[in-house]
Design a protein around this motif. Structure first.
Motif, PDB file in Angstrom:
ATOM      1  N   SER A 130       1.161  15.170   0.663  1.00 27.54           N
ATOM      2  CA  SER A 130       2.586  14.890   0.844  1.00 27.54           C
ATOM      3  C   SER A 130       2.837  14.124   2.144  1.00 27.54           C
ATOM      4  N   ASN A 131       1.933  14.268   3.116  1.00 27.15           N
ATOM      5  CA  ASN A 131       2.099  13.576   4.383  1.00 27.15           C
ATOM      6  C   ASN A 131       1.542  12.161   4.289  1.00 27.15           C
ATOM      7  N   ILE A 132       1.834  11.359   5.310  1.00 30.17           N
ATOM      8  CA  ILE A 132       1.361   9.979   5.364  1.00 30.17           C
ATOM      9  C   ILE A 132      -0.174   9.944   5.440  1.00 30.17           C
ATOM     10  N   VAL A 133      -0.783   9.140   4.582  1.00 30.02           N
ATOM     11  CA  VAL A 133      -2.212   8.874   4.656  1.00 30.02           C
ATOM     12  C   VAL A 133      -2.408   7.371   4.507  1.00 30.02           C
ATOM     13  N   THR A 134      -3.446   6.835   5.162  1.00 26.67           N
ATOM     14  CA  THR A 134      -3.550   5.382   5.246  1.00 26.67           C
ATOM     15  C   THR A 134      -4.908   4.813   4.860  1.00 26.67           C
ATOM     16  N   THR A 135      -5.860   5.644   4.470  1.00 22.98           N
ATOM     17  CA  THR A 135      -7.160   5.110   4.069  1.00 22.98           C
ATOM     18  C   THR A 135      -7.315   5.188   2.553  1.00 22.98           C
ATOM     19  N   PRO A 136      -8.016   4.208   1.962  1.00 20.76           N
ATOM     20  CA  PRO A 136      -8.169   4.203   0.501  1.00 20.76           C
ATOM     21  C   PRO A 136      -8.793   5.488  -0.047  1.00 20.76           C
ATOM     22  N   GLN A 137      -9.672   6.104   0.725  1.00 21.04           N
ATOM     23  CA  GLN A 137     -10.359   7.301   0.241  1.00 21.04           C
ATOM     24  C   GLN A 137      -9.420   8.479   0.038  1.00 21.04           C
TER      25      GLN A 137
END
Length: 123
Positions: free
Chosen positions: A101-108
């Motif tokens: 639910s939080n911000i994530v920024t890597t494709p994995q």
């Protein structure tokens, strides 16, 4: 995991604008972080922007101030408004869904991906 379908790509002149859309079906949308990535020929898939379930946003430095990510939870649709575009924005753009639910920024950290839409900026 559902289906993600992008639309809105195309050819635009430098300095112009495009809006990408990503419609999500078959999965929960409103609580999940969603993101946009792009991949130019011969390069890795790069983070562009993300929006959390609560509406927080994050942007890559290369697009900050020019691109805006947004979501319409009632329509299960993610958007990317792209302004002041330049030739370095040329790429295939992908939307993606994360289980977080939080911000994530890597494709994995994303487990569902759209098929991609081509964006070409001419000089």
């Amino acid at each position: 995991q559902g289906q993600l379908v992008e639309s809105g790509g195309g050819l635009v002149q430098a300095g112009g604008s495009l809006r990408l859309s990503c419609t999500v079906t078959g999965r929960t949308f409103s609580r999940n972080n969603m993101g946009w990535f792009r991949q130019a020929p011969g390069k890795e898939r790069d983070f562009v922007a993300a929006i959390s379930g609560s509406g927080s946003t994050a942007y890559a430095d290369a697009v900050k101030g020019r691109f805006t990510i947004s979501r319409d939870n009632a329509k299960s649709t993610l958007y990317l408004q792209m302004n002041s575009m330049n030739t370095e924005d040329t790429a295939v753009y992908y939307c993606a869904a994360s289980p977080w639910s939080n911000i994530v920024t890597t494709p994995q950290q994303y487990h569902s991906w759209g098929q991609g839409t081509q964006v070409t900026v001419s000089s």
